[in-house]
Every structure is written in structure tokens, then in C-alpha cells.
Design a protein around this motif. Structure first.
Motif, PDB file in Angstrom:
ATOM      1  N   ASP A  60       0.828  -1.206   0.000  1.00  0.00           N
ATOM      2  CA  ASP A  60       0.000   0.000   0.000  1.00  0.00           C
ATOM      3  C   ASP A  60       0.863   1.257   0.000  1.00  0.00           C
ATOM      4  O   ASP A  60       0.535   2.253  -0.651  1.00  0.00           O
ATOM      5  N   SER A  98      -7.726   1.306  -0.426  1.00  0.00           N
ATOM      6  CA  SER A  98      -6.825   2.318   0.144  1.00  0.00           C
ATOM      7  C   SER A  98      -5.750   2.787  -0.828  1.00  0.00           C
ATOM      8  O   SER A  98      -4.991   3.700  -0.494  1.00  0.00           O
ATOM      9  N   ASP A 100      -3.655   4.777  -3.295  1.00  0.00           N
ATOM     10  CA  ASP A 100      -3.652   6.171  -3.720  1.00  0.00           C
ATOM     11  C   ASP A 100      -2.720   6.368  -4.909  1.00  0.00           C
ATOM     12  O   ASP A 100      -2.317   7.474  -5.217  1.00  0.00           O
ATOM     13  N   ARG A 101      -2.366   5.255  -5.583  1.00  0.00           N
ATOM     14  CA  ARG A 101      -1.528   5.310  -6.785  1.00  0.00           C
ATOM     15  C   ARG A 101      -1.990   4.203  -7.714  1.00  0.00           C
ATOM     16  O   ARG A 101      -2.642   3.256  -7.285  1.00  0.00           O
ATOM     17  N   THR A 102      -1.664   4.341  -8.983  1.00  0.00           N
ATOM     18  CA  THR A 102      -2.025   3.299  -9.929  1.00  0.00           C
ATOM     19  C   THR A 102      -0.983   2.175  -9.894  1.00  0.00           C
ATOM     20  O   THR A 102       0.148   2.377  -9.479  1.00  0.00           O
ATOM     21  N   ASP A 134     -12.881   7.399  -8.840  1.00  0.00           N
ATOM     22  CA  ASP A 134     -11.503   7.041  -9.182  1.00  0.00           C
ATOM     23  C   ASP A 134     -11.545   5.966 -10.280  1.00  0.00           C
ATOM     24  O   ASP A 134     -11.989   4.839 -10.034  1.00  0.00           O
ATOM     25  N   LYS A 137      -9.737   2.470  -9.360  1.00  0.00           N
ATOM     26  CA  LYS A 137     -10.448   1.591  -8.429  1.00  0.00           C
ATOM     27  C   LYS A 137     -11.741   1.080  -9.058  1.00  0.00           C
ATOM     28  O   LYS A 137     -12.135  -0.081  -8.860  1.00  0.00           O
TER      29      LYS A 137
END
Length: 203
Positions: A60, A98, A100-102, A134, A137
Motif C-alpha cells: 500500500d 486504500s 492512492d496510486r495506480t 476514481d 479503483k
């Protein structure tokens, strides 16, 4: 180089286990070791569960990246799917929620494809993830939903809800229109056409 035993060496902490698997990810015994760890997790081994939680945290945070640790991360998610209980499912889903990046699209497809292997799947939660603004996601949610449909894991009472959601779905960032279309076709076919659908989806 000396041959490494098929059985994992005695490792005392999650960090030691993590370091060992990072170093030995190209070892021919790597998949066998992950199978052993999966069995230990099913038996409630606290060391293995601590390792799994640490690995998800590092994935993560980006300390475990798909660019440098592809085999370990792929193995980690296969481990969770082999364990298959509610605890491993929650770890799996929370990783995606959770992020927050690809991550690479191939990794996205992999973890989406593994969702139907879990004993208990929260269809409403998967739809909720698919509905997120997003696009990354949301794409995971669609990959997972398509596989759940393909594996015939959608409860009868949820079929119309899933159909309605897919008819209105659009994600220009990940070009999922074809997957959505084929999934809808599957939902509207009778069981005699399943094999033909699978062959078309794979083409």
C-alpha cells in the motif's frame, strides 16, 4: 550455489520472512513456500498473518512495488485467495480501497480475477467500488464483477441490480466497454451458452 531445502527455513519475525521471500523470489521453490505459508495461515499461524499484514502495508505504501517485486506481490495475492476466508478477503479488498496510486493494468486484472475464489463475496461492496469516481479503483471493481458473473457467483436477487449498473457504466480511462458488454451478454444468456461466452471473452 547450494540447493535450498523445499521447506522454509526457521524464520522468527515477519520482517525476516519478508526479507527472505524478497531475496528468493526467483527460487524454483518459491511457489511451494507460498503454498506452505498459506496452509500455516489457514491453521492460524500468527507469524504468517503478521507477515501478510506487513506485506499489504508495504504494498500500500509503495515499498513493495509491482515494478520491482512483481512475483512476490502476485504470490501474496494468490496466497490470500488460497486462504480464502473472511480475514484474507478483507485484507485483499482493503488493499484496493486504500490505494492512492495506480498499479500496472496486468496487476489490476490479476487481483480482480482472484475475487471469485473467496468463499464470501460482498456484491454490494464490489458494486460500490465499481461506482467510485476514481477510474482505477472503478476498473478493479468491474474486473472483479465480470469474474464473479463468469463464475456464476451473483445471487439471484442481485442479478437485475448488476445488469442495471453495468448498462449505465462507462470508464474512458480503462476502455472497459467490451468487457462490460460481454458480461451483460452473459447475464442474459441461458446456461447452455456459457461455454461459447467463455471462448468469446478469451478471444
Amino acid at each position: 550455489m547450494s540447493k535450498i531445502a523445499l521447506t522454509l527455513p526457521s524464520l522468527q519475525t515477519p520482517s525476516e520472512l519478508m526479507d527472505f521471500l524478497k531475496k528468493e523470489s526467483d527460487n524454483p521453490n518459491f511457489d511451494l513456500w507460498l503454498d506452505q505459508l498459506s496452509e500455516r495461515a489457514r491453521s492460524g499461524d500468527k507469524l504468517v498473518w503478521s507477515f501478510l499484514y506487513q506485506a499489504i502495508r508495504e504494498a500500500d505504501s509503495g515499498r513493495l512495488s509491482w515494478g520491482f517485486h512483481k512475483r512476490l506481490l502476485s504470490g501474496l495475492f494468490h496466497m490470500l485467495s488460497r486462504i480464502g476466508d473472511s480475514q484474507s478477503y478483507r485484507l485483499f479488498i482493503n488493499y484496493v480501497k486504500s490505494l492512492d496510486r495506480t498499479i500496472p493494468t496486468g496487476a489490476l486484472e490479476l487481483i480482480g480475477d482472484l475475487i471469485p475464489t473467496f468463499k464470501e463475496i460482498d456484491i454490494d461492496e464490489i458494486i460500490s467500488i465499481s461506482s467510485l469516481n476514481d477510474p482505477f479503483k472503478s476498473a478493479f471493481g468491474i474486473y472483479a464483477l465480470a469474474q464473479i458473473v463468469l463464475e456464476d457467483r451473483i445471487p439471484e436477487e442481485k442479478i437485475e441490480q448488476v445488469k442495471s449498473f453495468l448498462r449505465d457504466y462507462h470508464n474512458p480511462s480503462y476502455y472497459l466497454d467490451h468487457l462490460v458488454e460481454r458480461t451483460l451478454e452473459f447475464l442474459e444468456r441461458d446456461n447452455s451458452d456459457i461455454l461459447a461466452f467463455v471462448e468469446q471473452l478469451a478471444s
